[in-house]
Design a protein around this motif. Sequence first.
Motif, PDB file in Angstrom:
ATOM      1  N   LEU A  59       0.835  -1.202   0.000  1.00  0.00           N
ATOM      2  CA  LEU A  59       0.000   0.000   0.000  1.00  0.00           C
ATOM      3  C   LEU A  59       0.869   1.253   0.000  1.00  0.00           C
ATOM      4  CD1 LEU A  59      -2.442  -1.140   2.850  1.00  0.00           C
ATOM      5  CD2 LEU A  59      -2.690  -1.515   0.383  1.00  0.00           C
ATOM      6  N   ASP A  62      -0.381   7.233  -0.946  1.00  0.00           N
ATOM      7  CA  ASP A  62      -1.473   7.933  -1.644  1.00  0.00           C
ATOM      8  C   ASP A  62      -2.696   7.048  -1.859  1.00  0.00           C
ATOM      9  OD1 ASP A  62      -0.685   6.225  -3.678  1.00  0.00           O
ATOM     10  OD2 ASP A  62       0.018   7.812  -5.026  1.00  0.00           O
ATOM     11  N   GLY A  63      -2.674   5.823  -1.302  1.00  0.00           N
ATOM     12  CA  GLY A  63      -3.827   4.941  -1.403  1.00  0.00           C
ATOM     13  C   GLY A  63      -3.762   3.934  -2.537  1.00  0.00           C
ATOM     14  N   ARG A  64      -2.791   4.082  -3.431  1.00  0.00           N
ATOM     15  CA  ARG A  64      -2.651   3.128  -4.525  1.00  0.00           C
ATOM     16  C   ARG A  64      -1.903   1.878  -4.056  1.00  0.00           C
ATOM     17  NH1 ARG A  64       0.343   6.091  -9.182  1.00  0.00           N
ATOM     18  NH2 ARG A  64       1.573   6.785  -7.379  1.00  0.00           N
ATOM     19  N   ARG A 135       3.033  -1.718   4.246  1.00  0.00           N
ATOM     20  CA  ARG A 135       2.818  -0.277   4.153  1.00  0.00           C
ATOM     21  C   ARG A 135       4.038   0.447   4.723  1.00  0.00           C
ATOM     22  NH1 ARG A 135      -2.038   0.476   8.689  1.00  0.00           N
ATOM     23  NH2 ARG A 135      -0.718   0.256  10.547  1.00  0.00           N
ATOM     24  N   ALA A 154       1.632   1.458 -10.323  1.00  0.00           N
ATOM     25  CA  ALA A 154       0.693   1.626  -9.210  1.00  0.00           C
ATOM     26  C   ALA A 154      -0.691   1.904  -9.753  1.00  0.00           C
ATOM     27  CB  ALA A 154       1.142   2.761  -8.291  1.00  0.00           C
ATOM     28  N   ALA A 155      -1.699   1.433  -9.040  1.00  0.00           N
ATOM     29  CA  ALA A 155      -3.092   1.647  -9.448  1.00  0.00           C
ATOM     30  C   ALA A 155      -3.941   1.845  -8.204  1.00  0.00           C
ATOM     31  CB  ALA A 155      -3.607   0.459 -10.259  1.00  0.00           C
ATOM     32  N   SER A 156      -5.045   2.520  -8.371  1.00  0.00           N
ATOM     33  CA  SER A 156      -5.972   2.706  -7.257  1.00  0.00           C
ATOM     34  C   SER A 156      -6.759   1.411  -7.032  1.00  0.00           C
ATOM     35  CB  SER A 156      -6.942   3.845  -7.559  1.00  0.00           C
ATOM     36  OG  SER A 156      -7.826   3.473  -8.603  1.00  0.00           O
ATOM     37  N   PRO A 157      -7.257   1.193  -5.823  1.00  0.00           N
ATOM     38  CA  PRO A 157      -8.106   0.020  -5.587  1.00  0.00           C
ATOM     39  C   PRO A 157      -9.308  -0.020  -6.520  1.00  0.00           C
ATOM     40  CG  PRO A 157      -7.406   0.953  -3.501  1.00  0.00           C
ATOM     41  CD  PRO A 157      -6.960   1.916  -4.568  1.00  0.00           C
ATOM     42  N   ALA A 158      -9.860   1.156  -6.859  1.00  0.00           N
ATOM     43  CA  ALA A 158     -11.003   1.191  -7.772  1.00  0.00           C
ATOM     44  C   ALA A 158     -10.608   0.696  -9.151  1.00  0.00           C
ATOM     45  CB  ALA A 158     -11.572   2.604  -7.848  1.00  0.00           C
ATOM     46  N   GLU A 159      -9.423   1.081  -9.617  1.00  0.00           N
ATOM     47  CA  GLU A 159      -8.952   0.610 -10.928  1.00  0.00           C
ATOM     48  C   GLU A 159      -8.758  -0.898 -10.909  1.00  0.00           C
ATOM     49  OE1 GLU A 159      -6.314   4.164 -12.884  1.00  0.00           O
ATOM     50  OE2 GLU A 159      -5.537   3.249 -11.032  1.00  0.00           O
ATOM     51  N   GLN A 182     -10.201  -5.107  -0.718  1.00  0.00           N
ATOM     52  CA  GLN A 182     -11.507  -4.469  -0.605  1.00  0.00           C
ATOM     53  C   GLN A 182     -12.046  -4.566   0.823  1.00  0.00           C
ATOM     54  OE1 GLN A 182     -14.950  -6.452  -2.485  1.00  0.00           O
ATOM     55  NE2 GLN A 182     -15.390  -4.501  -3.475  1.00  0.00           N
TER      56      GLN A 182
END
Length: 207
Positions: A59, A62-64, A135, A154-159, A182
């Motif tokens: 993690l 920035d959350g990605r 983390r 890197a990717a966001s959890p939404a992606e 999730q």
Amino acid sequence: MPQTPAAVDAHLSETLVSRTKLLQGHFLHVVRDTVRLPSGQEATREFVLHPGAVMVIALLDDGRVVLERQFRHPMQQVMIEFPAGKLDAGEASLLCAKRELLEETGYSASEWAFAGRLAPTIGYSNEIIDIWFARGLSLGERHLDDGEFLDVFAASPAELQFWCRSGEVIDGKTLVGALWLQNVLHGDWVLDWSHAPPVLSHLTCTG
């Protein structure tokens, strides 16, 4: 008196009679077991012996999350995956997770949490993958193995969730990792984080 799990499952369990080695590769072994069925009859089971592996859900601040793109020969295509790798002989799971994350991505982490275990191919292999979260990442230099080629991004959890739904991500361990991610982010599954000292990569250790 309550029955033990072995007693409860006795009507389903198979007993090993003998084992024949079919193939001994670089790190995978294929065997054929003769087993005795609950009925008393005998049958054969062919499967792959695997040393075990780890997967790391790293993690970023920035959350990605950290992901990889790597060509997988059996699939004949580039796959999107979480960083992962097999255990060396006698290697502890957390040490392997730290090593693989550093060697493949260049990242090291100040905090780690064990999430769970995954048996990806129960019909033809005994492989177990330990799932780790990391983390407090800091970026250094990668140390890929000879013949190893992969892109780190890197990717966001939404992606990631979108790619899992669309079929762009089909790697089994990464799909399970996305489920863990999730539920952890939603607060449904709680992790026990701990600080751990860094681990030197094989390259550093061998000089």
